[in-house]
Design a protein around this motif. Structure first.
Motif, PDB file in Angstrom:
ATOM      1  N   ASP A 221       0.848  -1.016   0.150  1.00 59.06           N
ATOM      2  CA  ASP A 221       0.037  -0.177   0.051  1.00 59.06           C
ATOM      3  C   ASP A 221       0.907   1.370  -0.067  1.00 59.06           C
ATOM      4  OD1 ASP A 221      -2.481  -1.506   0.121  1.00 59.06           O
ATOM      5  OD2 ASP A 221      -2.257  -1.779   2.095  1.00 59.06           O
ATOM      6  N   ALA A 222       2.024   1.131   0.707  1.00 61.13           N
ATOM      7  CA  ALA A 222       2.810   2.291   0.731  1.00 61.13           C
ATOM      8  C   ALA A 222       3.525   2.698  -0.816  1.00 61.13           C
ATOM      9  CB  ALA A 222       4.280   1.987   1.714  1.00 61.13           C
ATOM     10  N   ALA A 223       3.688   1.512  -1.502  1.00 60.53           N
ATOM     11  CA  ALA A 223       4.419   1.697  -2.673  1.00 60.53           C
ATOM     12  C   ALA A 223       3.299   2.279  -3.528  1.00 60.53           C
ATOM     13  CB  ALA A 223       4.556   0.246  -3.200  1.00 60.53           C
ATOM     14  N   LEU A 224       2.118   1.952  -3.591  1.00 60.18           N
ATOM     15  CA  LEU A 224       0.967   2.617  -4.252  1.00 60.18           C
ATOM     16  C   LEU A 224       0.832   4.209  -3.929  1.00 60.18           C
ATOM     17  CD1 LEU A 224      -1.177   2.355  -6.478  1.00 60.18           C
ATOM     18  CD2 LEU A 224      -2.692   1.455  -4.610  1.00 60.18           C
ATOM     19  N   LEU A 225       0.944   4.171  -2.601  1.00 63.23           N
ATOM     20  CA  LEU A 225       0.785   5.553  -2.134  1.00 63.23           C
ATOM     21  C   LEU A 225       1.859   6.517  -2.615  1.00 63.23           C
ATOM     22  CD1 LEU A 225      -0.935   7.256   0.402  1.00 63.23           C
ATOM     23  CD2 LEU A 225       1.605   6.946   1.602  1.00 63.23           C
ATOM     24  N   PHE A 226       2.989   6.129  -2.707  1.00 61.87           N
ATOM     25  CA  PHE A 226       4.173   6.956  -3.279  1.00 61.87           C
ATOM     26  C   PHE A 226       3.962   6.984  -4.713  1.00 61.87           C
ATOM     27  CE2 PHE A 226       6.777   7.196   0.605  1.00 61.87           C
ATOM     28  CZ  PHE A 226       7.600   7.898   0.036  1.00 61.87           C
ATOM     29  N   GLN A 227       3.612   5.976  -5.452  1.00 58.35           N
ATOM     30  CA  GLN A 227       3.633   6.206  -7.001  1.00 58.35           C
ATOM     31  C   GLN A 227       2.472   7.023  -7.294  1.00 58.35           C
ATOM     32  OE1 GLN A 227       1.810   2.612  -8.608  1.00 58.35           O
ATOM     33  NE2 GLN A 227       2.264   3.122 -10.706  1.00 58.35           N
ATOM     34  N   GLN A 228       1.218   7.424  -6.495  1.00 59.20           N
ATOM     35  CA  GLN A 228       0.222   8.251  -6.671  1.00 59.20           C
ATOM     36  C   GLN A 228       0.450   9.802  -6.376  1.00 59.20           C
ATOM     37  OE1 GLN A 228      -2.536   7.745  -8.349  1.00 59.20           O
ATOM     38  NE2 GLN A 228      -2.555   5.788  -8.965  1.00 59.20           N
ATOM     39  N   PHE A 229       1.169   9.720  -5.214  1.00 62.26           N
ATOM     40  CA  PHE A 229       1.275  11.191  -4.535  1.00 62.26           C
ATOM     41  C   PHE A 229       2.644  11.624  -4.267  1.00 62.26           C
ATOM     42  CE2 PHE A 229      -2.845   9.281  -2.999  1.00 62.26           C
ATOM     43  CZ  PHE A 229      -3.817  10.378  -3.465  1.00 62.26           C
ATOM     44  N   GLU A 574      10.751   7.233  -1.946  1.00 59.74           N
ATOM     45  CA  GLU A 574      10.050   6.032  -2.064  1.00 59.74           C
ATOM     46  C   GLU A 574      10.984   4.770  -1.680  1.00 59.74           C
ATOM     47  OE1 GLU A 574       7.772   3.541  -5.415  1.00 59.74           O
ATOM     48  OE2 GLU A 574       8.617   5.433  -5.864  1.00 59.74           O
ATOM     49  N   ARG A 575      12.180   4.762  -2.135  1.00 54.65           N
ATOM     50  CA  ARG A 575      13.000   3.585  -1.887  1.00 54.65           C
ATOM     51  C   ARG A 575      13.302   3.200  -0.570  1.00 54.65           C
ATOM     52  NH1 ARG A 575      16.918   0.813  -4.449  1.00 54.65           N
ATOM     53  NH2 ARG A 575      18.624  -0.145  -3.288  1.00 54.65           N
ATOM     54  N   ILE A 576      13.338   4.432   0.501  1.00 54.48           N
ATOM     55  CA  ILE A 576      13.714   4.170   1.878  1.00 54.48           C
ATOM     56  C   ILE A 576      12.112   3.810   2.575  1.00 54.48           C
ATOM     57  CG2 ILE A 576      14.132   5.681   4.109  1.00 54.48           C
ATOM     58  CD1 ILE A 576      15.905   7.332   2.017  1.00 54.48           C
ATOM     59  N   PHE A 577      11.198   4.448   1.932  1.00 56.79           N
ATOM     60  CA  PHE A 577      10.162   4.243   2.771  1.00 56.79           C
ATOM     61  C   PHE A 577       9.408   2.871   2.765  1.00 56.79           C
ATOM     62  CE2 PHE A 577       5.505   4.899   3.668  1.00 56.79           C
ATOM     63  CZ  PHE A 577       5.577   5.492   5.023  1.00 56.79           C
ATOM     64  N   ILE A 578       9.682   2.113   1.423  1.00 59.86           N
ATOM     65  CA  ILE A 578       8.921   0.960   1.245  1.00 59.86           C
ATOM     66  C   ILE A 578      10.192  -0.438   1.484  1.00 59.86           C
ATOM     67  CG2 ILE A 578       7.357   1.775  -0.443  1.00 59.86           C
ATOM     68  CD1 ILE A 578       8.953   0.372  -2.463  1.00 59.86           C
ATOM     69  N   SER A 579      11.284   0.083   2.038  1.00 63.00           N
ATOM     70  CA  SER A 579      12.245  -0.792   2.119  1.00 63.00           C
ATOM     71  C   SER A 579      11.795  -1.706   3.453  1.00 63.00           C
ATOM     72  CB  SER A 579      13.576  -0.156   2.310  1.00 63.00           C
ATOM     73  OG  SER A 579      14.720  -1.434   2.720  1.00 63.00           O
ATOM     74  N   LEU A 608      18.204   2.966   2.472  1.00 62.59           N
ATOM     75  CA  LEU A 608      18.503   3.445   1.451  1.00 62.59           C
ATOM     76  C   LEU A 608      19.616   2.522   0.517  1.00 62.59           C
ATOM     77  CD1 LEU A 608      18.992   6.186  -0.464  1.00 62.59           C
ATOM     78  CD2 LEU A 608      20.945   6.581   1.368  1.00 62.59           C
ATOM     79  N   ILE A 609      20.567   1.991   1.215  1.00 64.29           N
ATOM     80  CA  ILE A 609      21.542   1.230   0.510  1.00 64.29           C
ATOM     81  C   ILE A 609      20.942  -0.340  -0.056  1.00 64.29           C
ATOM     82  CG2 ILE A 609      23.672  -0.168   0.787  1.00 64.29           C
ATOM     83  CD1 ILE A 609      24.509   1.877   2.714  1.00 64.29           C
ATOM     84  N   ARG A 610      20.179  -0.779   0.706  1.00 61.42           N
ATOM     85  CA  ARG A 610      19.705  -2.371   0.539  1.00 61.42           C
ATOM     86  C   ARG A 610      18.265  -2.192  -0.516  1.00 61.42           C
ATOM     87  NH1 ARG A 610      20.305  -6.605   5.171  1.00 61.42           N
ATOM     88  NH2 ARG A 610      22.692  -6.844   4.953  1.00 61.42           N
ATOM     89  N   GLY A 611      17.401  -1.360  -0.106  1.00 59.51           N
ATOM     90  CA  GLY A 611      16.076  -1.137  -0.756  1.00 59.51           C
ATOM     91  C   GLY A 611      15.502  -2.338  -0.218  1.00 59.51           C
ATOM     92  N   GLU A 612      15.033  -2.954  -1.216  1.00 60.83           N
ATOM     93  CA  GLU A 612      14.228  -4.268  -1.128  1.00 60.83           C
ATOM     94  C   GLU A 612      14.905  -5.544  -1.340  1.00 60.83           C
ATOM     95  OE1 GLU A 612       9.718  -3.874  -1.718  1.00 60.83           O
ATOM     96  OE2 GLU A 612      10.459  -2.406  -3.267  1.00 60.83           O
ATOM     97  N   TYR A 613      16.089  -5.589  -1.268  1.00 61.12           N
ATOM     98  CA  TYR A 613      17.246  -6.630  -1.364  1.00 61.12           C
ATOM     99  C   TYR A 613      17.690  -6.999  -0.196  1.00 61.12           C
ATOM    100  CZ  TYR A 613      15.871  -6.276  -6.379  1.00 61.12           C
ATOM    101  OH  TYR A 613      15.267  -6.134  -7.588  1.00 61.12           O
ATOM    102  N   ASP A 614      18.135  -8.076  -0.226  1.00 62.32           N
ATOM    103  CA  ASP A 614      19.161  -8.813   0.763  1.00 62.32           C
ATOM    104  C   ASP A 614      20.490  -8.427   1.122  1.00 62.32           C
ATOM    105  OD1 ASP A 614      19.997 -10.333  -1.139  1.00 62.32           O
ATOM    106  OD2 ASP A 614      19.987 -12.133  -0.332  1.00 62.32           O
ATOM    107  N   ARG A 615      20.863  -7.457  -0.013  1.00 63.36           N
ATOM    108  CA  ARG A 615      22.316  -6.855   0.168  1.00 63.36           C
ATOM    109  C   ARG A 615      22.377  -5.712  -1.179  1.00 63.36           C
ATOM    110  NH1 ARG A 615      24.310 -12.605  -2.225  1.00 63.36           N
ATOM    111  NH2 ARG A 615      22.692 -12.931  -1.072  1.00 63.36           N
ATOM    112  N   PHE A 616      23.250  -5.101  -0.972  1.00 63.41           N
ATOM    113  CA  PHE A 616      23.580  -3.970  -1.842  1.00 63.41           C
ATOM    114  C   PHE A 616      23.988  -4.437  -3.398  1.00 63.41           C
ATOM    115  CE2 PHE A 616      26.492  -1.058  -3.880  1.00 63.41           C
ATOM    116  CZ  PHE A 616      25.721  -0.125  -4.430  1.00 63.41           C
ATOM    117  N   SER A 617      23.322  -3.821  -4.305  1.00 58.63           N
ATOM    118  CA  SER A 617      23.674  -4.172  -5.785  1.00 58.63           C
ATOM    119  C   SER A 617      23.390  -3.024  -6.537  1.00 58.63           C
ATOM    120  CB  SER A 617      23.077  -5.272  -6.291  1.00 58.63           C
ATOM    121  OG  SER A 617      23.011  -5.496  -7.437  1.00 58.63           O
TER     122      SER A 617
END
Length: 835
Positions: A221-229, A574-579, A608-617
């Motif tokens: 829901d947070a991802a949709l929120l960021f996308q829209q607003f 957005e990246r920070i908030f939904i991580s 910020l660094i990992r986002g939604e992943y298990d490590r930085f890439s």
């Protein structure tokens, strides 16, 4: 490069007959240079005259051609002979690699020695000898212990060889190929030099195997929120949001006010046409043209400052209704153009033709009667002049012929048709044509110059109001050499508001919608795809506010990391908030009870660094770069990128301290940067690779923002994102330990020690082990001279060394590295967080 080779090949084929005729005439050396070599350099290979010096004196004579790059830095000595003088001892027409002291090129030996002497005196590494038909390229000076005459050369025995192997010829002699050092690569290949063995790089966690983590329950829901607003700068379906969320500044308010006055002033000129007698229409149009009552406005702002949004908002919501109804807007978005830049003006004309037709004419496509009005002067000429008889005897045939004539003019002369449309808008409809040429700054300066001249050329057709959104650097360049020197225009600066204010506006807008009338609120959000309860949206909006609005550090850091580009700032937020690292659930819970987690920089940096992943890439994270990364095929100093950013930051500070407002002052020549690091034993190729990687990752900028590849001829400066990365490296333990896990390490023991520390959740150990390894490898690949010139380099390395002086102690929590919330955070002694 492939496309430029093909274009150069086409140019050579067009000149082939002339060149062959000149060679057959057995010209003397001067005529050979004029009729053959000059045409090769300037017409086929498109060298700029200012980069080529003829007859520069040396101690031993005069160089025929000295080809230079950057600040007159010698790149190649070209020794010319009269046509037919150079005859290799071979009948073969095949491209060949020859020994310079060997029998095949023995007849060329005198010219080879002469070119080598000139090159040595001028510090030039490469030379060529030619009579226009035969071409020999070779290394004129060497540092590998081999005598120059014992080296190899690349021989094109005749013009047929050049044509048959044209791609290699271009990469040996073309300016851009030399800037990319392709000529040296070919000569190294001719010498049979072996590529040094690439190093093996081992990873604690292979970044190529990064996988997404499961989202928190509210994250979708947070991802949709960021996308829209939040992530969108403009929303065609939600003009209300566009209006309410635009962050006004004193500068934008002034621009609104002044632009409205300009529109009114130009409209007054059009009104005078409406009140005049019909027989005076022609003379009044001429008077308006003569007095140049049109206006051109430059809307200046950084890339991503919201210039396009400002223009849309101005015409749709700011401009007073009574004025807006008298305006027609035709916007040409140059971002849609992807062909040869030299064709952009004809393309822009076609775009204007179609867009003006749609807004000027009552129907689309225009009716015959409307087209007759646009071409009325010609209609009258036909009916009273050459087609008078047809007009009087067969009106239908007359109309048919005139219609074909109009269509031919529309299709084959769009520039003339556009000018007629502008005149018709003013005289036939009493409308002001407002032309917007958007996104011009993605093109080279000469192309921007053409667009700007096009905009001004249309002022003679009718009163028009033209807006050209443009970056401040583009204005600076065009004011030095371009149309801005010839034409006047008003300028308004549009600064980028900070991330906190941008997000705050959107949060407040969202809250106003959440707390509105229940049915209207439910309808508003359901149309946008939300299926959660309104109360949940209110909680999410509150959470966004806590993370980004109530936390000055986070919003400020987002601004720097995004180079104050609004789009990038919102995407980072957005990246920070939904991580999953941020844990939205915990933030929401903290609103009611418990520790406030929004001030925890560990979570913020990990998100910020990992986002939604298990490590930085880096492949999935375009905002954070690994400053320790090296190329395993050509490994360089692992701190080279860090040193470059440090030196460029110093250059920026010097410019600011000297209060130098010249844009160029903060930039440093890449050729000087190369010379600086060559004093530390770092090869030019490694430096160029590092600079281009920083450029591609948006940590540095080139003075010319349109370059695709930074060369020795360019100048670069650090960007805000580069400064933010220096801050991360020196003050964020999270950045260090995350980079330690995904950076290639060429020592198995060092990699295994870090992996062991990770297993035991000893993050302090990970950071110190990693940095000690980095310093060790760096010291073996770069030597910082102990003199005043390199004081900043010594200071930069000491900053890294300082981070390794802490005692190694276990971290108290595996996900809580040593970090102290608040200002001025650094690594702390003792390995425990500040209480």
């Amino acid at each position: 490069m492939t496309n430029s080779i093909d274009q150069a090949y086409e140019r050579l084929l067009k000149l082939k007959a002339d060149i062959e005729a000149a060679l057959a005439a057995k010209l003397n050396e001067a005529d050979t240079r004029l009729k053959v070599l000059d045409r090769f350099l300037f017409e086929v290979l498109e060298w700029k005259h200012e980069a080529v010096f003829t007859e520069p004196p040396t101690d031993s004579g005069y160089i025929d051609y000295l080809l230079t790059i950057a600040d007159r830095r010698g790149a190649m000595v070209l020794e010319a002979k009269k046509a037919g003088l150079l005859q290799p001892a071979t009948k073969s027409k095949d491209l060949m690699v020859v020994t310079l002291s060997g029998p095949v090129v023995k007849p060329l030996l005198a010219g080879i020695r002469q070119a080598m002497g000139y090159a040595l005196e001028n510090g030039v590494a490469v030379a060529a000898v030619t009579d226009g038909n035969t071409w020999l390229f070779f290394r004129a000076s060497r540092t590998d212990g081999l005598k120059p005459l014992e080296g190899k050369g690349i021989l094109f025995p005749c013009l047929e060889t050049v044509i048959a192997n044209f791609a290699k010829f271009v990469e040996l002699l073309n300016f851009s190929a030399i800037m990319k050092r392709l000529h040296l690569a070919h000569l190294a290949d001719a010498d049979g030099l072996a590529v040094p063995e690439a190093e093996q790089q081992l990873f604690v966690l292979d970044p190529g195997e990064a996988s997404m983590k499961q989202r928190d329950p509210l994250a979708s829901d947070a991802a949709l929120l960021f996308q829209q607003f939040f992530s969108r700068l403009s929303n065609e379906k939600d003009r209300e949001m566009l209006r309410d969320c635009f962050v006004e500044t004193s500068e934008s308010q002034r621009a609104d006010f002044e632009l409205e006055k300009i529109v009114q002033r130009v409209l007054n000129n059009i009104s005078s046409l409406d009140t005049a007698q019909s027989e005076e229409l022609q003379s009044q149009i001429q008077r308006v043209i003569t007095t140049r009552r049109s206006e051109t406005v430059l809307l200046v702002g950084n890339k991503g400052a919201g210039k396009s949004t400002f223009v849309d908002r101005f015409f749709e919501q700011v401009l007073a209704k009574q004025l807006r109804e008298k305006c027609i807007v035709a916007r040409v978005d140059l971002e849609d153009y992807h062909a040869d830049p030299r064709g952009i003006v004809p393309w822009a004309m076609l775009q204007l033709r179609d867009k003006l037709e749609a807004v000027v004419c009552a129907t689309n496509p225009p009716s015959y009667d409307e087209l007759r009005g646009i071409f009325f002067s010609e209609y009258q000429r036909w009916s009273t002049g050459p087609r008078k008889h047809l007009y009087e005897t067969n009106r239908n045939e007359f109309r048919d012929q005139f219609g074909k004539h109009i269509e031919e003019r529309r299709e084959n002369h769009p520039d003339e048709y556009v000018r007629l449309l502008l005149a018709w808008a003013a005289s036939g409809h009493q409308k002001l044509s407002c032309l917007v040429f958007d996104n011009t700054d993605q093109f080279p300066t000469d192309v921007q110059d053409m667009v700007y001249q096009l905009a001004h050329s249309l002022e003679s057709a009718a009163p028009v109001f033209t807006i050209v959104p443009i970056t401040d650097r583009t204005v600076w360049r065009l004011s030095k050499a371009g149309a801005l020197q010839s034409y006047s225009a008003k300028s308004f600066y549009l600064p980028v508001p900070d991330a906190k204010e941008i997000i705050s506006r959107r949060v407040n807008f969202l809250k106003s919608k959440v707390h509105g009338e229940p049915k209207a609120t439910e309808s508003y959000f359901s149309r946008r795809g939300f299926h959660v309860k309104v109360n949940d949206l209110a909680i999410l909006a509150e959470a966004v506010g806590k993370v980004f609005v109530e936390n000055d550090y986070v919003s400020g850091f987002i601004g720097r990391l995004g180079n104050f580009d609004i789009r990038r700032m919102l995407k980072i937020a957005e990246r920070i908030f939904i991580s999953p690292e941020l844990a939205i659930d915990d933030i929401i819970k903290s609103k009611f009870s418990g520790e406030d987690v929004t001030t925890d920089r560990v979570r913020t940096h990990r998100a910020l660094i990992r986002g939604e992943y298990d490590r930085f890439s880096e492949r999935e994270n375009e905002y954070i770069s690994n400053l320790f990364q090296t190329n395993p095929q050509k490994p360089g100093p692992p701190l080279l990128s860090y040193y470059i950013l440090w030196i460029l930051r110093r250059q920026m500070h010097n410019a600011r301290n000297n209060q130098d407002e010249n844009v160029e002052a903060a930039h440093w020549s890449v050729s000087n940067l190369v010379q600086f690091f060559e004093g530390c034993g770092v090869a030019e190729e490694l430096i160029l690779t590092a600079v281009n990687r920083l450029y591609d990752r948006r940590l540095v900028e080139a003075l010319d923002p349109n370059v695709q590849y930074v060369t020795l001829a360019d100048k670069v400066a650090i960007k805000e994102s580069g400064i933010a990365h220096l801050e991360l490296l020196l003050t964020s333990p999270v950045y260090i330990d995350q980079m330690a896990l995904v950076t290639g390490i060429n020592e198995p023991f060092a990699r295994d020690e870090i992996k062991k520390s990770l297993t035991n959740s000893r993050f302090d150990d990970i950071r110190i082990q990693f940095l000690r390894y980095i310093l060790k490898i760096d010291a073996g690949r770069i030597t910082i001279p102990p003199n005043e010139l390199y004081e900043q380099m010594q200071l930069a390395r000491k900053q890294i060394e300082r981070l390794t002086l802490q005692p190694v102690r276990p971290s108290r929590r595996p996900d809580k590295p040593t970090w102290a919330p608040g200002k001025g955070n650094h690594f702390r002694r003792g390995g425990s967080p500040k209480r």
